[in-house]
Design a protein around this motif. Structure first.
Motif, mmCIF file in Angstrom:
data_model
loop_
_atom_site.group_PDB
_atom_site.id
_atom_site.type_symbol
_atom_site.label_atom_id
_atom_site.label_comp_id
_atom_site.label_asym_id
_atom_site.label_seq_id
_atom_site.Cartn_x
_atom_site.Cartn_y
_atom_site.Cartn_z
ATOM 1 N N TRP A 43 32.934 30.287 44.721
ATOM 2 C CA TRP A 43 32.731 31.535 43.993
ATOM 3 C C TRP A 43 33.607 32.646 44.560
ATOM 4 O O TRP A 43 34.172 33.436 43.825
ATOM 5 C CB TRP A 43 31.255 31.940 44.016
ATOM 6 N N VAL A 81 37.008 32.361 43.171
ATOM 7 C CA VAL A 81 37.097 32.856 41.783
ATOM 8 C C VAL A 81 37.249 34.374 41.824
ATOM 9 O O VAL A 81 38.138 34.972 41.220
ATOM 10 C CB VAL A 81 35.824 32.484 40.966
ATOM 11 N N VAL A 82 36.380 35.007 42.655
ATOM 12 C CA VAL A 82 36.394 36.475 42.757
ATOM 13 C C VAL A 82 37.743 36.934 43.300
ATOM 14 O O VAL A 82 38.366 37.854 42.762
ATOM 15 C CB VAL A 82 35.232 36.970 43.655
ATOM 16 N N ASP A 133 38.418 37.324 31.859
ATOM 17 C CA ASP A 133 38.062 37.054 33.257
ATOM 18 C C ASP A 133 36.551 37.168 33.449
ATOM 19 O O ASP A 133 35.940 36.376 34.165
ATOM 20 C CB ASP A 133 38.746 38.073 34.187
ATOM 21 N N ALA A 173 34.220 34.379 34.776
ATOM 22 C CA ALA A 173 33.528 34.604 36.053
ATOM 23 C C ALA A 173 32.025 34.370 35.927
ATOM 24 O O ALA A 173 31.392 33.891 36.860
ATOM 25 C CB ALA A 173 33.791 36.027 36.542
ATOM 26 N N LEU A 174 31.474 34.692 34.764
ATOM 27 C CA LEU A 174 30.018 34.550 34.612
ATOM 28 C C LEU A 174 29.603 33.169 34.117
ATOM 29 O O LEU A 174 28.417 32.847 34.081
ATOM 30 C CB LEU A 174 29.458 35.633 33.671
ATOM 31 N N GLY A 223 33.550 29.660 35.702
ATOM 32 C CA GLY A 223 34.950 29.275 35.574
ATOM 33 C C GLY A 223 35.227 28.378 34.387
ATOM 34 O O GLY A 223 36.333 27.840 34.261
ATOM 35 N N SER A 270 25.829 34.264 38.681
ATOM 36 C CA SER A 270 26.359 35.403 39.426
ATOM 37 C C SER A 270 27.723 35.019 39.994
ATOM 38 O O SER A 270 27.848 33.956 40.622
ATOM 39 C CB SER A 270 25.408 35.749 40.573
ATOM 40 N N PRO A 271 28.750 35.844 39.809
ATOM 41 C CA PRO A 271 30.056 35.516 40.396
ATOM 42 C C PRO A 271 30.050 35.687 41.917
ATOM 43 O O PRO A 271 30.988 35.255 42.582
ATOM 44 C CB PRO A 271 31.018 36.506 39.734
ATOM 45 N N CYS A 272 28.996 36.294 42.483
ATOM 46 C CA CYS A 272 28.955 36.515 43.933
ATOM 47 C C CYS A 272 28.434 35.276 44.656
ATOM 48 O O CYS A 272 29.023 34.811 45.628
ATOM 49 C CB CYS A 272 28.059 37.697 44.273
ATOM 50 N N ALA A 323 26.151 41.513 37.772
ATOM 51 C CA ALA A 323 27.166 40.458 37.863
ATOM 52 C C ALA A 323 28.484 40.941 37.273
ATOM 53 O O ALA A 323 29.560 40.708 37.835
ATOM 54 C CB ALA A 323 26.667 39.209 37.124
ATOM 55 N N VAL A 377 32.662 41.808 38.903
ATOM 56 C CA VAL A 377 33.934 41.208 38.473
ATOM 57 C C VAL A 377 35.029 42.256 38.660
ATOM 58 O O VAL A 377 34.893 43.384 38.175
ATOM 59 C CB VAL A 377 33.871 40.762 36.994
#
Ligand SMILES: Nc1nc2c(ncn2[C@@H]2O[C@H](COP(=O)(O)OP(=O)(O)OP(=O)(O)O)[C@@H](O)[C@H]2O)c(=O)[nH]1
Ligand SMILES: [Mg+2]
Length: 500
Positions: free
Chosen positions: A8, A11-12, A50, A54-55, A58, A74-76, A118, A122
């Motif tokens: 993740w 991705v971020v 994006d 991201a949510l 991917g 969550s992208p985190c 979330a 991003v």
């Protein structure tokens, strides 16, 4: 195997760089706040794709404009947030003209808060300001200012007729009309300028200028007709002012309560009960009404009541429609009195002047509907006689008893007809202007067009006359937002919703 948290983070990380080099992308909850079945969250801007990726962990983007169901994470930390319906709406064929996406999530406040958190994580995404989606649509040329105003009115519409007027304006009815005028002005200007440049060399046909003046004349007449609408569009947008007036104890407050179907005003047998103005809003046949109860009109000795009477007269003078309330038994004895039996119209104008409501020479007497209250206190034959007498005038009979409710539905019907006359017909082919701002610009444009015609007729300098056409086109440009839109948009968006 790469741990989920690291995956993740990567991705971020790749999105951070992308976010920095791009224009802003904004997001907001577009549906209402509070618990609901489904919440709609919108994203617009270059990083919308994006955000979707991201949510959704991917995953590749869904097909454009096709609803798909996906799980949101969550992208985190990759935690599951919700299962949602997603729409990928690539620009320019989107509301804002930019890449957009919509997330239709479950409507619980915690779900919405988690998805908004979330999105905030991003890179490149930030919360939208009020009206930001619409402002972007304006800048992309999707809407002009009149359509933005129409959208604002649609969001604020409380009655059916308001909705009809607003939706047509949002769909571009005024835009098209003003666009045609602007194009016609520019055509006239082009001919005038050609004359200035080449007229002496006789490259332009003689009657081209005469045709241009005739076209300008038609345009000015169109503008004049558009302006001479008796403020009907503006009234439909902002509400029709209906003031209930009459002698003390006639039953004015009782009538207000009957019409709004609640005990909004204090009613008592003591004359002079109502002192101040009391407003109540109401929807009559789809028209918005601001109904005002007033103090009974008489020469009051008490200072507070005197002020109440002054306000009552002011409200009646400014009203679009006055409901003049009189007691049926009193009208009967007046009819049988020494003055004989004049028509209902004479009675109304006598009453208006006796109560100090006739406007004199300065402003026109407001449209008045006579309402005879307390018909429960007269016999059936007497009520019939009163009904015939009312119909002898130009107005329609309105015999009511606020005590029993008799005649109130019929009065509402009469009121609906009056409102239909006072307000714009939302289905009419020619759209009505809906704001004072429109009126000022159209009036300005008409003035300049007429000055152009007058200057040409007087054989004045054609370059100076042509300047009038340029000024007229500028007025229409300001109206639609081709010129100086930002200030108008700031005013409109100051009370716009976030997420629209
Ligand atoms: N019999 C009968 N009495 C009524 C009717 N409507 C009102 N009343 C009575 O008339 C009296 C005055 O009513 P209000 O509605 O307070 O009259 P108003 O015109 O607002 O009076 P002010 O505020 O004092 O000017 C009250 O006692 C009401 O109950 C009706 O239709 N029939
Ligand atoms: Mg009262």
């Amino acid at each position: 195997m790469v741990p989920a948290a690291l995956r993740w983070r990567s991705v971020v990380g790749s999105l951070v760089a992308a976010g920095r080099r791009r224009l802003s992308t904004v997001f907001a909850l577009s549906s209402g706040h509070g618990r609901c079945g489904v919440a709609v969250i919108r994203v617009t801007g270059p990083a919308s794709a994006d955000a979707l990726r991201a949510l959704t962990g991917g995953r590749s983007l869904p097909a454009a404009r096709r609803a798909v169901v996906r799980r949101l994470f969550s992208p985190c930390d990759g935690a599951l947030l919700d299962r949602a319906l997603l729409l990928w709406l690539p620009g320019p064929a989107s509301f804002t003209g930019e890449d957009c996406c919509e997330l239709h999530t479950h409507g619980g406040p915690a779900v919405v808060a988690a998805v908004l958190r979330a999105l905030a994580a991003v890179p490149g995404l930030q919360p939208a300001k009020p009206g930001e989606f619409t402002r972007r649509a304006f800048h992309a040329g999707k809407l002009d200012v009149t359509q933005v105003e129409g959208l604002a009115d649609l969001l604020a519409a409380e009655t059916e007729q308001q909705r009809r007027q607003a939706v047509r304006q949002a769909e571009g009815h005024l835009r098209r009309q003003y666009g045609r005028w602007r194009a016609a002005l520019l055509r006239c200007l082009a001919t005038a300028e050609a004359f200035i440049d080449f007229g002496e060399e006789e490259l332009i046909e003689e009657d081209a200028m005469a045709e241009t003046v005739a076209a300008a004349d038609r345009l000015a007449d169109d503008m004049q007709r558009h302006l001479a609408d008796g403020r009907r569009g503006e009234r439909l947008r902002s509400g029709v002012q209906v003031t209930i007036a009459g002698a003390p104890n006639a039953g004015k407050s009782s009538l207000l309560n009957s019409l709004v179907q609640r005990e909004a005003a204090i009613v008592s047998e003591a004359p002079g009960t109502t002192r101040d103005l009391l407003d109540a809003t109401l929807d009559v046949a789809g028209f918005p009404v601001v109904l005002t109860d007033t103090a009974g009109l008489r020469d009051a000795s008490d200072a507070v009541e005197r002020e109440g009477v002054r306000r009552a007269r002011g409200s009646a003078a400014a009203a679009d429609l006055v409901l003049l309330v009189a007691e049926a038994p009193r009208v009967l004895s007046w009819l049988d009195g020494p003055g004989g039996a004049p028509t209902a119209d004479v009675f109304v104008s006598e009453q208006l002047s006796a109560l100090g409501l006739s406007a004199g020479t300065e402003s026109p007497t407001p449209e008045t509907q006579l309402v005879l209250n307390k018909v429960d206190l007269v016999t059936e034959a007497e009520a019939e006689r009163l009904g015939d007498w009312c119909r002898s005038g130009s107005g329609r009979a309105a015999l009511v008893s606020c005590l029993t409710g008799h005649g109130v539905p019929a009065l509402v019907e009469v009121l609906g007809d009056s409102l239909g006359r006072l307000c714009a017909d939302a289905a009419a082919p020619a759209p009505a202007l809906t704001r004072q701002r429109h009126r000022l610009h159209v009036a300005g444009a008409e003035r300049h067009v007429r000055q152009f015609i007058a200057q040409v007729a007087a054989g004045g300098d054609l370059a100076l006359a042509a300047e009038q056409l340029r000024l007229a086109a500028r007025q229409i440009g300001e109206l639609t937002g081709h010129v100086g839109a930002e200030e108008i948009l700031d005013v409109i968006f100051s009370d716009f919703c976030i997420g629209k």
